[in-house]
Design a protein around this motif. Sequence first.
Motif, PDB file in Angstrom:
ATOM      1  N   ARG A  22      -3.595 -21.824  -2.370  1.00 37.27           N
ATOM      2  CA  ARG A  22      -3.147 -20.965  -1.283  1.00 37.27           C
ATOM      3  C   ARG A  22      -3.079 -19.510  -1.745  1.00 37.27           C
ATOM      4  O   ARG A  22      -3.157 -18.586  -0.955  1.00 37.27           O
ATOM      5  N   HIS A 104      10.360 -24.967  -9.056  1.00 33.13           N
ATOM      6  CA  HIS A 104       9.962 -24.538  -7.723  1.00 33.13           C
ATOM      7  C   HIS A 104       8.515 -24.086  -7.757  1.00 33.13           C
ATOM      8  O   HIS A 104       8.086 -23.464  -8.722  1.00 33.13           O
ATOM      9  N   MET A 105       7.788 -24.361  -6.706  1.00 33.79           N
ATOM     10  CA  MET A 105       6.383 -23.957  -6.687  1.00 33.79           C
ATOM     11  C   MET A 105       6.235 -22.436  -6.746  1.00 33.79           C
ATOM     12  O   MET A 105       5.259 -21.930  -7.277  1.00 33.79           O
ATOM     13  N   SER A 106       7.222 -21.738  -6.212  1.00 34.00           N
ATOM     14  CA  SER A 106       7.109 -20.275  -6.260  1.00 34.00           C
ATOM     15  C   SER A 106       7.247 -19.787  -7.700  1.00 34.00           C
ATOM     16  O   SER A 106       6.652 -18.800  -8.110  1.00 34.00           O
ATOM     17  N   GLU A 137      -1.681  -7.398  -7.099  1.00 32.04           N
ATOM     18  CA  GLU A 137      -0.598  -7.941  -6.283  1.00 32.04           C
ATOM     19  C   GLU A 137      -0.997  -8.057  -4.818  1.00 32.04           C
ATOM     20  O   GLU A 137      -0.694  -9.029  -4.161  1.00 32.04           O
ATOM     21  N   THR A 138      -1.641  -7.009  -4.359  1.00 30.49           N
ATOM     22  CA  THR A 138      -1.961  -6.977  -2.935  1.00 30.49           C
ATOM     23  C   THR A 138      -3.452  -7.141  -2.688  1.00 30.49           C
ATOM     24  O   THR A 138      -3.905  -7.079  -1.558  1.00 30.49           O
ATOM     25  N   GLU A 140      -5.644  -5.054  -3.165  1.00 25.20           N
ATOM     26  CA  GLU A 140      -6.202  -3.840  -2.572  1.00 25.20           C
ATOM     27  C   GLU A 140      -7.023  -3.080  -3.599  1.00 25.20           C
ATOM     28  O   GLU A 140      -6.713  -3.102  -4.785  1.00 25.20           O
ATOM     29  N   MET A 142      -8.924   0.750  -4.320  1.00 29.06           N
ATOM     30  CA  MET A 142      -9.052   2.142  -3.909  1.00 29.06           C
ATOM     31  C   MET A 142     -10.200   2.801  -4.667  1.00 29.06           C
ATOM     32  O   MET A 142     -10.341   2.592  -5.872  1.00 29.06           O
ATOM     33  N   GLU A 144     -11.361   6.676  -5.316  1.00 27.53           N
ATOM     34  CA  GLU A 144     -10.930   8.063  -5.102  1.00 27.53           C
ATOM     35  C   GLU A 144      -9.718   8.108  -4.174  1.00 27.53           C
ATOM     36  O   GLU A 144      -9.645   8.968  -3.290  1.00 27.53           O
ATOM     37  N   ASN A 145      -8.818   7.184  -4.344  1.00 25.32           N
ATOM     38  CA  ASN A 145      -7.615   7.114  -3.519  1.00 25.32           C
ATOM     39  C   ASN A 145      -7.863   6.840  -2.041  1.00 25.32           C
ATOM     40  O   ASN A 145      -6.970   6.994  -1.225  1.00 25.32           O
ATOM     41  N   GLN A 146      -9.098   6.455  -1.736  1.00 22.37           N
ATOM     42  CA  GLN A 146      -9.362   5.980  -0.380  1.00 22.37           C
ATOM     43  C   GLN A 146      -9.399   4.458  -0.429  1.00 22.37           C
ATOM     44  O   GLN A 146     -10.021   3.896  -1.319  1.00 22.37           O
ATOM     45  N   PRO A 147      -8.764   3.805   0.514  1.00 21.83           N
ATOM     46  CA  PRO A 147      -8.798   2.346   0.477  1.00 21.83           C
ATOM     47  C   PRO A 147     -10.206   1.805   0.706  1.00 21.83           C
ATOM     48  O   PRO A 147     -10.963   2.345   1.508  1.00 21.83           O
TER      49      PRO A 147
END
Lengths: 224, 224
Positions: A22, A104-106, A137-138, A140, A142, A144-147
Amino acid sequence: MKLLIIEDEPEMLENMRQTLERQHYIVETATDYSAALHKIGVYDYDCILLDITLPDGNGLELLKTLKASGKDEGVIIVSAKDSLDDKLAGLNLGADDYLPKPFHMSELHARVKAVLRRRHFDGNPHISIGNVSIFPETREVMVENQPLVLNRKEYDILMYLITNKKRLVTKTALAEHVWGDHIDQADSFDFIYSQIKNLRKKLEHATITIEAVYGVGYKLEVIS
Amino acid sequence: MKLLIIEDEPEMLENMRQTLERQHYIVETATDYSAALHKIGVYDYDCILLDITLPDGNGLELLKTLKASGKDEGVIIVSAKDSLDDKLAGLNLGADDYLPKPFHMSELHARVKAVLRRRHFDGNPHISIGNVSIFPETREVMVENQPLVLNRKEYDILMYLITNKKRLVTKTALAEHVWGDHIDQADSFDFIYSQIKNLRKKLEHATITIEAVYGVGYKLEVIS
DNA sequence: CTTACTATTGAAAACTATAATCATTTAGGA
DNA sequence: TCCTAAATGATTATAGTTTTCAATAGTAAG
């Protein structure tokens, strides 16, 4: 990121697999000593979850063999008996963490994340290479600081190339890590080509590039 | 979360819209004073991005009106002139932040996020209610420390209900905030019913519940 | 230079997840 | 009771992702 769970209790195994899948890890499993040994010999993993008590052998033995063979995947020992001796023995043999059952699974997820992070980017919350930053973590990215929006496979590929930056990554290794081992004797690498193409396009404005190594695989380079 | 961008330069506006929509905000726009005034009167927003220099009026005036009317949405002033006077004036009138042009789009996103977080859960990186925890950074939700997978709409709805916990949320408000105002004169609320149903199912093991208020909307309650 | 193999590309197809709709049932309030 | 709101399960539509396919270009070795 590819994990191997070595665990003989079916229910526990399923639980762990589900939890980790998951979270978008590639999860493979082995239910006994010999199967585990085989898998470890043939493939390589980013982190191994190792149950100590196996039907046909001791997990600590397996760990010893593993480390002796020069492999350096992360290892988390999972054990039913919360014994200090086992724990120390395990950590002495080079395990990265020790997780007593029941848990715990977490907690499981947190430990895996921590081990992966320690190995690949020493606790840094984000990785930078060229003008590209990645926030595991996310998930994400980037430039040049653009996503930069990557979908799952693209992200996984980029991540794998980055954790092996400047090293040659064979197509088989890539396929294994991103798709899992059912892809083994694939007759074509079309799916890789396709993803690499899209990824390259998205990395147009990045100062990193994915170089093909003819007949073998890819290598990630930083443009200077 | 619903934002209103008040900005007259088309290119800048498009840039901002794209950046924020990519982050899954509902974005609405106004290009002059009077249009803005109208929208603010009719709908409500979670955060307003306000350009000071508008063709038919001053943004600070608008801000004054807004605050006078008792609305409490977050306001970020966006201004071409980085003047200390304007900044102070804006903040004195109750703006939450001040962003001088030119700015990086990633900066924009960061500021919006910060304002929303400050308003709704004063700086806390996660919100807890009952046995449910929400991590807005990653849009992850945990129930009893077990991860709970919500899809986009479900998450948005839960988030909106939580930021208004124990208050009545009308179906219209919910629709507006989660879907945007094109839904305005919706003839049916089927899509809300449907999402609420799925959300409730997923929240089975949570100690919060979504109560229907007959003829009006919903209210989030904590089970004790 | 030619050949056989490998890589790149764009487009189409298959697949998956998500969201919206519809038809039906259940319940609320006057 | 009757009318409308809400809940539900099933179906359909839509969007996004991933894989496959076919055509083209590039590489290494003879």
